[in-house]
Design a protein around this motif. Structure first.
Motif, PDB file in Angstrom:
ATOM      1  N   LEU A 202       0.804  -1.220   0.000  1.00 11.32           N
ATOM      2  CA  LEU A 202       0.000   0.000   0.000  1.00 11.32           C
ATOM      3  C   LEU A 202       0.838   1.271   0.000  1.00 11.32           C
ATOM      4  O   LEU A 202       0.307   2.362  -0.253  1.00 11.32           O
ATOM      5  N   GLY A 203       2.122   1.170   0.294  1.00 13.82           N
ATOM      6  CA  GLY A 203       2.952   2.365   0.330  1.00 13.82           C
ATOM      7  C   GLY A 203       4.373   2.060   0.740  1.00 13.82           C
ATOM      8  O   GLY A 203       4.656   1.024   1.348  1.00 13.82           O
TER       9      GLY A 203
ATOM     10  N   SER B 158       1.968   6.253   4.314  1.00  9.99           N
ATOM     11  CA  SER B 158       1.183   5.921   3.119  1.00  9.99           C
ATOM     12  C   SER B 158       0.488   4.570   3.275  1.00  9.99           C
ATOM     13  O   SER B 158      -0.621   4.368   2.768  1.00  9.99           O
ATOM     14  N   THR B 159       1.117   3.654   4.002  1.00 10.24           N
ATOM     15  CA  THR B 159       0.460   2.372   4.284  1.00 10.24           C
ATOM     16  C   THR B 159      -0.788   2.591   5.131  1.00 10.24           C
ATOM     17  O   THR B 159      -1.856   2.039   4.846  1.00 10.24           O
ATOM     18  N   TRP B 160      -0.667   3.407   6.168  1.00  9.08           N
ATOM     19  CA  TRP B 160      -1.813   3.685   7.032  1.00  9.08           C
ATOM     20  C   TRP B 160      -2.922   4.383   6.249  1.00  9.08           C
ATOM     21  O   TRP B 160      -4.102   4.043   6.393  1.00  9.08           O
ATOM     22  N   GLU B 161      -2.566   5.319   5.405  1.00  8.18           N
ATOM     23  CA  GLU B 161      -3.567   6.018   4.587  1.00  8.18           C
ATOM     24  C   GLU B 161      -4.314   5.019   3.715  1.00  8.18           C
ATOM     25  O   GLU B 161      -5.541   5.083   3.581  1.00  8.18           O
TER      26      GLU B 161
ATOM     27  N   ALA C  69       0.482  -9.354  -4.166  1.00  5.83           N
ATOM     28  CA  ALA C  69       0.505  -7.973  -3.662  1.00  5.83           C
ATOM     29  C   ALA C  69       1.958  -7.546  -3.480  1.00  5.83           C
ATOM     30  O   ALA C  69       2.516  -7.660  -2.385  1.00  5.83           O
ATOM     31  N   PRO C  70       2.605  -7.056  -4.551  1.00  7.69           N
ATOM     32  CA  PRO C  70       3.994  -6.599  -4.442  1.00  7.69           C
ATOM     33  C   PRO C  70       4.080  -5.258  -3.725  1.00  7.69           C
ATOM     34  O   PRO C  70       3.075  -4.540  -3.609  1.00  7.69           O
ATOM     35  N   VAL C  71       5.269  -4.907  -3.264  1.00 10.41           N
ATOM     36  CA  VAL C  71       5.434  -3.610  -2.605  1.00 10.41           C
ATOM     37  C   VAL C  71       5.109  -2.482  -3.574  1.00 10.41           C
ATOM     38  O   VAL C  71       5.331  -2.588  -4.782  1.00 10.41           O
ATOM     39  N   ALA C  72       4.599  -1.389  -3.015  1.00  4.61           N
ATOM     40  CA  ALA C  72       4.207  -0.239  -3.839  1.00  4.61           C
ATOM     41  C   ALA C  72       5.410   0.533  -4.354  1.00  4.61           C
ATOM     42  O   ALA C  72       5.346   1.170  -5.407  1.00  4.61           O
TER      43      ALA C  72
ATOM     44  N   THR D  66       1.393  -5.088  13.312  1.00  2.88           N
ATOM     45  CA  THR D  66       1.680  -4.380  14.557  1.00  2.88           C
ATOM     46  C   THR D  66       1.709  -2.877  14.313  1.00  2.88           C
ATOM     47  O   THR D  66       1.156  -2.097  15.101  1.00  2.88           O
ATOM     48  N   VAL D  67       2.337  -2.471  13.218  1.00  6.23           N
ATOM     49  CA  VAL D  67       2.319  -1.043  12.856  1.00  6.23           C
ATOM     50  C   VAL D  67       0.875  -0.569  12.717  1.00  6.23           C
ATOM     51  O   VAL D  67       0.502   0.495  13.233  1.00  6.23           O
ATOM     52  N   ALA D  68       0.042  -1.356  12.040  1.00  2.00           N
ATOM     53  CA  ALA D  68      -1.366  -0.984  11.858  1.00  2.00           C
ATOM     54  C   ALA D  68      -2.103  -0.925  13.196  1.00  2.00           C
ATOM     55  O   ALA D  68      -2.924  -0.027  13.427  1.00  2.00           O
ATOM     56  N   THR D  69      -1.826  -1.870  14.086  1.00  2.39           N
ATOM     57  CA  THR D  69      -2.493  -1.911  15.391  1.00  2.39           C
ATOM     58  C   THR D  69      -2.106  -0.703  16.242  1.00  2.39           C
ATOM     59  O   THR D  69      -2.959  -0.073  16.886  1.00  2.39           O
ATOM     60  N   VAL D  70      -0.817  -0.381  16.246  1.00  2.00           N
ATOM     61  CA  VAL D  70      -0.336   0.769  17.019  1.00  2.00           C
ATOM     62  C   VAL D  70      -0.939   2.068  16.485  1.00  2.00           C
ATOM     63  O   VAL D  70      -1.385   2.930  17.256  1.00  2.00           O
TER      64      VAL D  70
END
Length: 423
Positions: free
Chosen positions: A19-20, A25-28, A54-57, A357-361
């Motif tokens: 996603l970023g 950008s991933t969180w967005e 799903a490759p890296v953006a 974990t990044v998304a959860t935080v």
């Protein structure tokens, strides 16, 4: 320093995902409900039953100089990018020792990978067969080692308290973060850079996962293929990338005036002892990990408002996890907003626990639960056991302290649950 059972906090985050190219950008993308799944356009994909991933953006060579990138497996490239972002985000300007706020003897690194340098191994074997012995890269072994991402991150930040690499399939990234929490709690380190990485979009892993019927074959609708909890789900979509956090003792963070995203409350770990691939269908092992978390921490189930679920989009696994949540939390499960972010990122295997974990935080920090996309017809068992956030992101309670869980499970029956709480 002796064992102190200290409070641990998150002071830095970093990611590179489908996603970023960074955490922001991933969180967005997660909050917007955007899918990172695409058709595979490589020549080898034409013969595969599964032709989506799903490759890296953002390609790592846009960040890492090419001479350095050539000496790193793709998984290590991702880990280094995410770790450098997290390190800078935590407020550090140089490696330990050079930045006087960090004692290298009190700094650790724990970066996991479920598969390791599989692309290096397979690509160099092709070189051996096609071009001969002398053309095999002398960097092959340091590149393919499963500990290569952790070792390179440790070198980059100057970690000397310990550099570790848990390998527990798709639970690896979460286990790395749990191990890092314990390193700080026990007094081994003041700061640990921790997370997970994976780079396995390659014909052999895709063929193998496809032949074991674990992956979605919805090639005609890539962005709709990862659909946790939907009655038509038919397997996961393979993703790649890395997620890394900087964990720090609360005392050390306060002393240097660091921003704190959340408290890392602790971990719960168990094993199914059921099957090498299939989850225990009633979620007994998962429930044991959840109960282990509650028994080992001061976490109150009434505090838990959000779960970033493992939910890979497989028929059995998705439901077993929700049954476990209901079994352990009972009526308290009714107020837990469950998000399955793999619906957007795909499944990053050993990198999943780090990215999630990044998304959860960030869900706690912003008090927003990301949506689960592609749930057009929810499985009745899912609906009966959990409050799945569907379609749009949902605001979490804005008053008081709240907590969130990140669930990760892996082949072999590995179960890891991480808990975080607002600072």
């Amino acid at each position: 320093m002796s064992s102190t059972n200290r409070t641990v906090v998150v002071t830095g985050i970093g990611a590179t995902t489908p996603l970023g190219g960074d955490a922001a950008s991933t969180w967005e993308g997660l909050v917007a409900g955007r899918s990172g799944v695409k058709p595979l356009d490589q020549d080898w994909a034409a013969d595969q039953a599964v032709r989506i991933a799903a490759p890296v953006a953002v390609e790592p060579t846009e960040t890492i100089p090419r001479p350095q990138a050539r000496r790193l497996d793709r998984s290590a490239q991702f880990a280094l990018i995410a770790a450098q972002e997290a390190w800078a985000d935590a407020g550090f300007t140089a490696k330990a020792g050079e930045d006087t706020a960090v004692d290298p003897d009190r700094l650790g690194a724990v970066i996991a990978s479920g598969i390791g340098g599989v692309t290096t191994l397979l690509d160099q074997y092709d070189v051996l067969k096609e071009k001969g012995v002398r053309r095999v890269s002398p960097h092959t072994v340091p590149m393919l080692m499963p500990n290569s991402p952790s070792a390179n991150v440790g070198l980059a930040v100057g970690a000397r308290a310990g550099v570790h690499t848990p390998v527990s399939a798709c639970a690896s990234g979460a286990e790395a973060i749990g191990y890092a929490i314990e390193m700080i709690r026990s007094g081994r380190a003041d700061i640990v850079v921790a997370g997970g990485t994976e780079a396995a979009i390659h014909p052999l892993p895709i063929a193998a996962f496809g032949n074991m019927m674990a992956m979605s074959k919805n090639n005609e609708n890539p962005q709709g293929a990862s659909r946790p909890y939907d009655v038509a789900r038919d397997g996961f979509v393979l993703g790649e990338g890395a997620g890394v956090v900087v964990l720090e003792s609360a005392e050390h963070a306060a002393k240097r005036g660091a921003r704190v995203y959340a408290e890392a409350v602790g971990q719960g770990i168990s094993a199914d002892s059921h099957d090498i691939v299939q989850p225990e269908p009633e979620g007994r092992g998962i429930a044991h990990a959840l109960q282990n978390l509650l028994d080992r921490t001061d976490l109150d189930p009434a505090e838990i408002m959000h779960v970033n679920a493992h939910a890979t989009s497989t028929p059995a696994g998705d439901i077993a996890e929700l049954k476990a949540l209901r079994k352990v939390f009972g009526d308290d499960a009714d107020h837990i907003a469950v998000s399955a972010t793999k619906s957007m990122t795909g499944h990053l295997l050993g990198g999943a626990g780090g990215v999630e974990t990044v998304a959860t935080v960030l869900a706690l920090y912003h008090r927003v639960a990301p949506p689960t996309i592609n749930v057009e017809n929810i499985d009745p068992e899912a609906e009966a056991n959990a409050d799945v956030v569907r379609g749009e992101a949902r605001k979490l309670p804005v008053e008081g302290r709240i907590a969130a869980l990140n669930d990760s499970f892996g082949f072999g029956g590995h179960n890891v649950v991480l808990a975080f709480r607002t600072a």
